[in-house]
Design an enzyme around this catalytic site. Structure first.
Site, PDB file in Angstrom:
ATOM      1  N   HIS A 157      -0.070   4.803  -0.246  1.00 26.81           N
ATOM      2  CA  HIS A 157      -0.777   5.683   0.509  1.00 26.81           C
ATOM      3  C   HIS A 157      -0.460   5.426   1.964  1.00 26.81           C
ATOM      4  O   HIS A 157       0.454   6.419   2.922  1.00 26.81           O
ATOM      5  CB  HIS A 157      -2.100   6.313   0.482  1.00 26.81           C
ATOM      6  CG  HIS A 157      -2.946   5.323   1.215  1.00 26.81           C
ATOM      7  ND1 HIS A 157      -3.154   4.041   0.912  1.00 26.81           N
ATOM      8  CD2 HIS A 157      -3.294   5.562   2.604  1.00 26.81           C
ATOM      9  CE1 HIS A 157      -4.645   3.977   1.720  1.00 26.81           C
ATOM     10  NE2 HIS A 157      -3.999   4.474   3.003  1.00 26.81           N
ATOM     11  N   ASP A 176     -10.093   3.744  -3.196  1.00 28.10           N
ATOM     12  CA  ASP A 176      -9.391   4.687  -2.523  1.00 28.10           C
ATOM     13  C   ASP A 176      -9.369   6.125  -3.207  1.00 28.10           C
ATOM     14  O   ASP A 176      -9.400   6.408  -4.435  1.00 28.10           O
ATOM     15  CB  ASP A 176      -7.736   4.062  -3.112  1.00 28.10           C
ATOM     16  CG  ASP A 176      -6.538   4.043  -2.389  1.00 28.10           C
ATOM     17  OD1 ASP A 176      -6.584   6.071  -1.824  1.00 28.10           O
ATOM     18  OD2 ASP A 176      -5.410   3.215  -2.363  1.00 28.10           O
ATOM     19  N   CYS A 190       1.137  -1.361   0.129  1.00 28.95           N
ATOM     20  CA  CYS A 190       0.211  -0.131  -0.129  1.00 28.95           C
ATOM     21  C   CYS A 190       0.927   1.168  -0.030  1.00 28.95           C
ATOM     22  O   CYS A 190       1.730   1.235   1.263  1.00 28.95           O
ATOM     23  CB  CYS A 190      -0.559  -0.042   1.189  1.00 28.95           C
ATOM     24  SG  CYS A 190      -1.873   1.715   1.305  1.00 28.95           S
TER      25      CYS A 190
END
Length: 343
Positions: A92, A251, A90
């Protein structure tokens, strides 16, 4: 009365939440980070659901479980969680971890500047944190080896017929295509329509297309679908996309591992060269910068490393309580219909 306490710190990166569990989570054991991921799933999944789902979280919540690294190249290790389970990578969250790790003293730093190795389920990524005057620090991570697994793959998708798309790995596997190919103009189509299309595409691929990672079987699955606009790689403007993963979760950011996968696809198709940078934005309107750091090969033989940069901001600190007597203590998904309620 028996109850469990969990402490968390919340940040967001380009609008996408990151809930870091800082207290109450048991120590994970295992020889590899994937061993720890299996243990978290098998023994402690009730903690994930309690902190990700209603009433403490929501369908769009995202989480991080810090743990001790297994790799000698890493200073810190993490597992990534969401409403359905556990991610392999991931971006972010990695950006948020970069800021938090420096502030919390989990990695060595000099005046807020740091370089460290972060072990994730897909491998060790290098993270750099640079202070910024008047803003949150700029955090950059260098992706694991990324590549394209399928080009011009035709898939029968209910409601859309034969859909041609690509699949690329940027720490997780994504189906990637412009939404216009579905007859859905990216900027004008209602988001719920894009999400529904993305879910159908993901489900169709999972049901019919084998996905395999060349080194690690645990990484061999389609994580989600990324629908994009039609902005060309050589255009001097940002490109927008929507990443649909888990059970229809979206997202808010452009998705760090998705940025990596998109740039791997651009290189495989001969659209960009090493050193090229692009800006990608998500549904919050905020974005990440992606730079093609290294690349070899072409087409399905291409392999790339991408640098992704962004900023994370603090949103809160929490002390959550889960009472043993609470029937909704483990968390719950909002049903689509009352008829879907468990009896």
């Amino acid at each position: 009365m028996t109850r469990q306490i969990y402490e968390t710190v919340d940040l967001h990166t380009a609008g996408e939440p990151v809930r870091i569990i800082t207290g109450g989570y048991p120590m994970l054991v295992g020889e590899t980070i994937l061993d720890k991921r299996r243990e978290a799933r098998a023994r402690f999944d009730h903690i994930r659901t309690a902190l990700m789902l209603e009433p403490r979280g929501h369908a769009g919540m995202y989480g991080v479980i810090p743990t001790a690294p297994c790799s000698p190249d890493a200073d810190l290790a993490v597992l990534f969680t969401h409403n359905e389970g556990y991610s392999t990578m991931c971006g972010h969250a990695t950006i948020a971890i970069g800021r938090w790790a420096v502030d919390a003293g989990h990695v060595a730093s000099d005046g807020g500047r740091a370089r460290f190795g972060l072990e994730t389920p897909c491998g060790v990524v290098r993270v750099a944190v640079e202070p910024s005057e008047g803003d949150a620090p700029l955090v950059t991570f260098e992706s694991v080896r990324s590549f394209v697994s399928h080009l011009d793959l035709a898939v029968e998708v209910p409601g859309h017929g034969r859909v041609v798309l690509d699949i690329a790995f940027g720490g997780a596997f994504y189906a990637i295509l412009p939404s216009e190919r579905l007859g859905l103009p990216f900027m004008a189509t209602p988001v719920e329509t894009l999400v529904a299309a993305g879910v159908r595409i993901t489900e169709a691929i999972r049901a019919t297309v084998p996905i395999a990672h060349p080194d690690e079987p645990d990484l061999g699955f389609l994580y989600g679908t990324i629908l994009t606009d039609d902005v060309a790689p050589d255009a001097n403007e940002p490109s927008y996309n929507l990443c649909i993963f888990a059970e229809g979760q979206i997202d808010r950011s452009p998705t760090g591992s998705g940025v990596t996968a998109r740039m791997a696809l651009d290189f495989a198709r001969g659209r960009i060269a090493p050193g090229r940078a692009r800006e990608f934005r998500g549904i919050s309107g905020q974005g990440f910068q992606g730079e093609l750091a290294e690349a070899t090969g072409a087409g399905l033989a291409a392999a790339v490393t991408v640098r992704v940069s962004g900023r994370a901001y603090y949103a809160g600190e929490q002390r959550f309580i889960v009472e043993a007597i609470d029937p909704l203590g483990p968390g719950f998904h909002l049903p689509r219909r009352f008829a879907d309620l468990e009896s």
